[in-house]
Write a protein that holds these residues in place. Sequence first.
Motif, PDB file in Angstrom:
ATOM      1  N   VAL A 109       0.928  -1.082  -0.029  1.00 17.20           N
ATOM      2  CA  VAL A 109      -0.205   0.015   0.147  1.00 17.20           C
ATOM      3  C   VAL A 109       0.932   1.252  -0.152  1.00 17.20           C
ATOM      4  O   VAL A 109       0.684   2.226  -0.806  1.00 17.20           O
ATOM      5  CB  VAL A 109      -1.032   0.084   1.226  1.00 17.20           C
ATOM      6  N   ASN A 138      -3.139  17.658 -16.974  1.00 15.64           N
ATOM      7  CA  ASN A 138      -4.327  16.927 -16.627  1.00 15.64           C
ATOM      8  C   ASN A 138      -3.592  15.633 -16.003  1.00 15.64           C
ATOM      9  O   ASN A 138      -4.149  14.914 -14.983  1.00 15.64           O
ATOM     10  CB  ASN A 138      -4.936  16.178 -17.991  1.00 15.64           C
ATOM     11  N   THR A 160      -4.539  14.576 -12.110  1.00 19.99           N
ATOM     12  CA  THR A 160      -5.185  13.061 -12.108  1.00 19.99           C
ATOM     13  C   THR A 160      -4.326  12.336 -10.623  1.00 19.99           C
ATOM     14  O   THR A 160      -4.987  11.629  -9.901  1.00 19.99           O
ATOM     15  CB  THR A 160      -4.994  12.243 -13.194  1.00 19.99           C
ATOM     16  N   LEU A 162      -5.222  13.830  -7.493  1.00 14.70           N
ATOM     17  CA  LEU A 162      -6.753  13.378  -7.035  1.00 14.70           C
ATOM     18  C   LEU A 162      -6.718  11.994  -6.600  1.00 14.70           C
ATOM     19  O   LEU A 162      -7.104  11.504  -5.575  1.00 14.70           O
ATOM     20  CB  LEU A 162      -7.717  13.535  -8.148  1.00 14.70           C
ATOM     21  N   LEU A 163      -5.837  11.194  -7.344  1.00 11.05           N
ATOM     22  CA  LEU A 163      -5.817   9.634  -6.962  1.00 11.05           C
ATOM     23  C   LEU A 163      -5.166   9.527  -5.499  1.00 11.05           C
ATOM     24  O   LEU A 163      -5.265   8.594  -4.778  1.00 11.05           O
ATOM     25  CB  LEU A 163      -5.252   8.807  -7.993  1.00 11.05           C
ATOM     26  N   ASP A 187      -7.348  10.373  -2.730  1.00 13.53           N
ATOM     27  CA  ASP A 187      -8.351   9.190  -2.648  1.00 13.53           C
ATOM     28  C   ASP A 187      -7.379   8.225  -1.861  1.00 13.53           C
ATOM     29  O   ASP A 187      -8.315   7.481  -0.954  1.00 13.53           O
ATOM     30  CB  ASP A 187      -8.735   8.903  -3.751  1.00 13.53           C
ATOM     31  N   PHE A 188      -6.296   8.106  -2.339  1.00 18.79           N
ATOM     32  CA  PHE A 188      -5.675   6.549  -1.829  1.00 18.79           C
ATOM     33  C   PHE A 188      -5.394   6.936  -0.624  1.00 18.79           C
ATOM     34  O   PHE A 188      -5.584   5.866   0.390  1.00 18.79           O
ATOM     35  CB  PHE A 188      -4.590   6.593  -2.784  1.00 18.79           C
ATOM     36  N   ARG A 221      -8.079   6.162   1.852  1.00 17.32           N
ATOM     37  CA  ARG A 221      -8.480   4.866   1.988  1.00 17.32           C
ATOM     38  C   ARG A 221      -7.230   4.115   2.856  1.00 17.32           C
ATOM     39  O   ARG A 221      -7.648   3.358   3.867  1.00 17.32           O
ATOM     40  CB  ARG A 221      -8.253   4.037   0.735  1.00 17.32           C
ATOM     41  N   VAL A 233      -7.021  -3.080   0.623  1.00 15.05           N
ATOM     42  CA  VAL A 233      -7.076  -1.600   0.384  1.00 15.05           C
ATOM     43  C   VAL A 233      -6.658  -1.392  -1.174  1.00 15.05           C
ATOM     44  O   VAL A 233      -7.442  -0.349  -1.806  1.00 15.05           O
ATOM     45  CB  VAL A 233      -5.932  -0.971   1.220  1.00 15.05           C
ATOM     46  N   ILE A 234      -5.727  -1.789  -1.783  1.00 10.31           N
ATOM     47  CA  ILE A 234      -5.301  -1.555  -3.107  1.00 10.31           C
ATOM     48  C   ILE A 234      -6.455  -2.041  -4.016  1.00 10.31           C
ATOM     49  O   ILE A 234      -6.802  -1.253  -4.996  1.00 10.31           O
ATOM     50  CB  ILE A 234      -4.086  -2.449  -3.338  1.00 10.31           C
ATOM     51  N   GLU A 268      -9.570  -2.441  -3.760  1.00 11.57           N
ATOM     52  CA  GLU A 268     -10.724  -1.556  -3.622  1.00 11.57           C
ATOM     53  C   GLU A 268     -10.402  -0.291  -4.430  1.00 11.57           C
ATOM     54  O   GLU A 268     -11.351   0.364  -5.223  1.00 11.57           O
ATOM     55  CB  GLU A 268     -11.102  -0.948  -2.108  1.00 11.57           C
ATOM     56  N   PHE A 269      -9.199   0.281  -4.106  1.00  9.24           N
ATOM     57  CA  PHE A 269      -8.853   1.408  -4.947  1.00  9.24           C
ATOM     58  C   PHE A 269      -8.999   1.346  -6.318  1.00  9.24           C
ATOM     59  O   PHE A 269      -9.483   2.280  -6.910  1.00  9.24           O
ATOM     60  CB  PHE A 269      -7.384   1.893  -4.306  1.00  9.24           C
ATOM     61  N   PHE A 270      -8.251   0.280  -6.926  1.00 13.89           N
ATOM     62  CA  PHE A 270      -8.210   0.058  -8.298  1.00 13.89           C
ATOM     63  C   PHE A 270      -9.909  -0.160  -8.870  1.00 13.89           C
ATOM     64  O   PHE A 270     -10.015   0.330  -9.974  1.00 13.89           O
ATOM     65  CB  PHE A 270      -7.283  -1.080  -8.874  1.00 13.89           C
ATOM     66  N   GLU A 324     -12.605   1.183  -7.723  1.00 14.43           N
ATOM     67  CA  GLU A 324     -13.340   2.444  -7.845  1.00 14.43           C
ATOM     68  C   GLU A 324     -12.525   3.622  -8.287  1.00 14.43           C
ATOM     69  O   GLU A 324     -12.889   4.732  -8.034  1.00 14.43           O
ATOM     70  CB  GLU A 324     -13.642   2.545  -6.194  1.00 14.43           C
ATOM     71  N   ILE A 325     -11.367   3.230  -8.897  1.00 17.34           N
ATOM     72  CA  ILE A 325     -10.607   4.438  -9.486  1.00 17.34           C
ATOM     73  C   ILE A 325     -11.360   5.306 -10.335  1.00 17.34           C
ATOM     74  O   ILE A 325     -11.096   6.525 -10.444  1.00 17.34           O
ATOM     75  CB  ILE A 325      -9.400   4.039  -9.821  1.00 17.34           C
ATOM     76  N   VAL A 372     -13.261   8.325  -9.309  1.00 17.18           N
ATOM     77  CA  VAL A 372     -12.707   9.587  -8.680  1.00 17.18           C
ATOM     78  C   VAL A 372     -12.799  10.801  -9.614  1.00 17.18           C
ATOM     79  O   VAL A 372     -12.327  10.648 -10.984  1.00 17.18           O
ATOM     80  CB  VAL A 372     -11.067   9.359  -8.380  1.00 17.18           C
ATOM     81  N   GLU A 373     -13.562  11.791  -9.133  1.00 15.99           N
ATOM     82  CA  GLU A 373     -13.837  13.097  -9.940  1.00 15.99           C
ATOM     83  C   GLU A 373     -12.782  13.730 -10.540  1.00 15.99           C
ATOM     84  O   GLU A 373     -11.766  13.959  -9.632  1.00 15.99           O
ATOM     85  CB  GLU A 373     -14.754  13.840  -9.305  1.00 15.99           C
ATOM     86  N   GLY A 374     -12.824  14.222 -11.648  1.00 20.66           N
ATOM     87  CA  GLY A 374     -11.967  15.280 -12.304  1.00 20.66           C
ATOM     88  C   GLY A 374     -10.587  14.659 -12.690  1.00 20.66           C
ATOM     89  O   GLY A 374      -9.745  15.250 -13.203  1.00 20.66           O
ATOM     90  N   THR A 375     -10.660  13.201 -12.858  1.00 17.74           N
ATOM     91  CA  THR A 375      -9.524  12.594 -13.083  1.00 17.74           C
ATOM     92  C   THR A 375      -9.445  12.272 -14.558  1.00 17.74           C
ATOM     93  O   THR A 375     -10.427  12.546 -15.438  1.00 17.74           O
ATOM     94  CB  THR A 375      -9.327  11.068 -12.707  1.00 17.74           C
ATOM     95  N   ASP A 376      -8.471  12.240 -15.514  1.00 23.68           N
ATOM     96  CA  ASP A 376      -8.019  12.046 -16.752  1.00 23.68           C
ATOM     97  C   ASP A 376      -8.468  10.607 -17.176  1.00 23.68           C
ATOM     98  O   ASP A 376      -7.695   9.705 -16.753  1.00 23.68           O
ATOM     99  CB  ASP A 376      -6.649  12.612 -17.376  1.00 23.68           C
ATOM    100  N   THR A 426      -5.583   8.398 -18.669  1.00 23.93           N
ATOM    101  CA  THR A 426      -4.528   8.071 -17.730  1.00 23.93           C
ATOM    102  C   THR A 426      -4.935   7.023 -16.795  1.00 23.93           C
ATOM    103  O   THR A 426      -4.216   6.120 -16.316  1.00 23.93           O
ATOM    104  CB  THR A 426      -4.185   9.396 -16.731  1.00 23.93           C
ATOM    105  N   VAL A 427      -6.265   7.161 -16.056  1.00 24.35           N
ATOM    106  CA  VAL A 427      -6.646   6.289 -15.057  1.00 24.35           C
ATOM    107  C   VAL A 427      -6.675   4.883 -15.691  1.00 24.35           C
ATOM    108  O   VAL A 427      -6.166   3.955 -15.311  1.00 24.35           O
ATOM    109  CB  VAL A 427      -7.949   6.528 -14.773  1.00 24.35           C
ATOM    110  N   LEU A 465      -3.459   3.207 -15.745  1.00 24.81           N
ATOM    111  CA  LEU A 465      -2.705   2.727 -14.606  1.00 24.81           C
ATOM    112  C   LEU A 465      -3.499   1.509 -14.226  1.00 24.81           C
ATOM    113  O   LEU A 465      -3.171   0.558 -13.647  1.00 24.81           O
ATOM    114  CB  LEU A 465      -3.268   3.967 -13.638  1.00 24.81           C
TER     115      LEU A 465
END
Lengths: 803, 70
Positions: free
Chosen positions: A156, A472, A476, A479-480, A483-484, A487, B11-12, B14-16, B18-19, B22-26, B29-30, B33
């Motif tokens: 993590v 961007n 990104t 923001l990630l 969020d991370f 969590r 944790v990891i 769940e993050f991926f 729901e990734i 996440v608002e405002g991301t490109d 790119t997401v 990832l």
Amino acid sequence: MAKIKAIKINGLRGVREPLTLDLNKKSILVYGDNGTGKSSVTDSFEWFFYDKIEHLSNEEIGRRKGRDALRNIFIPETEDSFIELTFDESKLDSKKSIDSSLKSFNSNETDDFKKFIASSFSERLILRYRDLVQFIIAGKTDKLKELQNIIGFSEVQNIRDLLKRNGARIARNIKSANYDNLKNVQQSTILENLGQNAYTDEQLFDGANELVKPLKLGIEIKSRQDINIVLKKIESKEDSELLNQINFYTKIKESVAQIEGNVDNIYNSYSTFYDSFNALKKAPEKVKNLQLLSLLQEGKSVLTKDVVEDDYCPLCLQEKSKIDLIQDLNLRIEELELLNKEKEQVDNNSKDLQNSIKPNISAIEGLLTEKLFEKEEYSKLKETVEEIKISLNNHLDESKKELTEKLADKEKIKLDKKGVEELTSELVKTIKKLTESKEANLKFKTYTKLFQSAKAYVEYLKIEKEQNVLANQQATFELLYEDFIKRQEEALNVFLTMFSNDINDFYTTMNPNEKVEDIKLVPLKKNDELVGITIEYSFFNETHTPPIAYLSESHINCLGLSFFLASVKAFNKESKFFVLDDVISSFDRSHRYRFAQLLTTRFSDYQVILLTHEKEFFELVSSEVKSKGWILNNFKWTKDDGTGIERGIADIKDRIKKKIEDKNTDGLGNDIRVYTERVMKRVALEIEAKVAYRNNDINEKRMAPELLDAVQSKLTKASKELKEKANIPKIKGMPMFIGNTTSHDNSFQESIEDLEAIWEDVKGLIHNFYCSDCDKFLSFKFYDNVENKIRCGCGSLKFDWKR
Amino acid sequence: MDNKIKSGKDVINEFFAEILNVEGTDENTVNKLIELYGDNKFTDSNIQNALEELKQEAIKPKKIKEDGEN
């Protein structure tokens, strides 16, 4: 969850002959003096599950995960050493062997077994004394690392670092590229040629239509394709040389203008680097000490891996508590790691400076390869451009200096902004002059201006697009990351709260009424970053941290043990067992007893393998754990067999019963004698029958006749009633009790009937001293002062007794 | 301890999972990832290379169509 049915070890560490522990899913308490090989069991166990023995994995013994020291040195080369574990789930049974070439192999290759072993990596199966306090006395960063490791949060943290690092890297790239400056340079070219800026296609087309209007071409520019059509239409091959010249100057102008726009940026980057560099240099001693960091880390590793076992410093050889030494090292390492972070910041500032310079240097290097620079007429311009390059390179050289060197003064090294501005202005004038040198030729002038502005516009769009893409990407990642971490922190807080409750619970159970309560693991943050974990507790309602400052060694050990036990509950998902190897060495008597109670009450559903070299502890808790169904064992070490099990009273009794049942007289007389000796020794102890003094171990070797005499003598003085009932002379006259130490192992030939009768008499004798209802011997501990009687624990066995 | 505790893997994952919420991301790119994580290639250098590819793809000049549209 799996429990162990049996452990069989052969030829590993101190075990030379096969050693079998038949556990049948039960917990076991093993006593063995130092050097009897208890740790051989732990080491073999560690190797079985983790394929390494951590404390043997050092330079001195060999770095091959401790395998070099794994095989018993007396094992023949042709023979494999092994540990074999059988479980209540037979699909997990496996024998792990290692041959003389140190190649190891498992007999069980099933996926079930592989999964079981893989899961054990995140479980807590072994605790040794040397590891007991590691977490408690570790620095805050190490605590965080250790905890994250065992709860599987290291990955993590890796992901979190990756997100943060990449977001920061993109931000640095955006900053060093100075996109706004690059866009301004292109817009200034557009402005110079078109007479207006062009940020959109429409603005470009409007300006272009105005520019070509005097040519009356009858084409309205509505697209970039139209611009190409117009350029083709008014192009003249005769003017190519002049056009090349204009392009050449334009390129130089754009590069120099980029540098001009970057001068302040470079100055600021250099200032940041300069200031951090010199701030670090102000503490030369500290900087020097940075070189000690790896030495201190290695020293700590030597101590924690028990390469040095006793309490002394391995460097100066002076006596010092190992815990104190590790704690001192942790403090020094933590201090130096902070300093190292400052050093890393200087390195980052240096990289930022390099990143802001390198694109400009590359651009100039590109310019210097232009063919026109080979001509004499451009030599002065070339010289000026080269001077700028030298100035940029000077910055680059400074950024690579070591802390021992001196940096050039900020003002002295600063780029000549005025000179660069003058050069740009000069180049703009030259381009204008060349463009207008054919004033009469409207077509050429229009062509040049349209060509340059269209080219600059395309470049402008490209820069803007690149800037947007990176912005961007940066947003990104930020923001990630946000969020991370939410969590991660949520999960960590849930874990820490529940984990802290268990630690507090176990600790206060072992240390009741001591006013140490509310023990918590608390995350530490710096600049919103999780930087460590500390332990807090309340002492007389006041919060204290860290524990090492206020708690005694015994209490710190209790805390370490509580931490391990809480980890077992939290993380052991496949294995319902764990090994505790000599973990109570610094505990006082009351803590020891409460610890045993904690294990038997709170961990009654677990299988505990509890090893100790402390006879007192073994005796103190034997009855407590035995009453809860534990197995008791003594380890012994002999030159011929290495580590082995000393037969306990219960084992011998079972063996006697079995032999009588099987009508097997082989060694039966000796077994009865050994059993009688063991029991009579206990009887003599409990009724305080005196035997002659013998030194140390020899004291243990009491022969039956001597013990029987001592008990008989005591009974003569104290209890006529018991003396008559016990009838010791009858027992003493039996053949196996007539002998001395040298004849101890001599067997004698009696029939099974005789031996059965003798065994019945021995049992009869013992029943006078031992109560099977309460599992206690007659003892002065239970002496009744009112009735003047000696009793067992429950009182169902009692005799008159004169004190 | 009980099931409320999440392992690092939980944790990891769940993050991926729901990734994309996440608002405002490109999105590009997401998605990249997610792909790297799914392929077990979520490392610094792979991320850098993937981001560079995305950038190059974005700034690559588009072919100008014959009708003059860009």
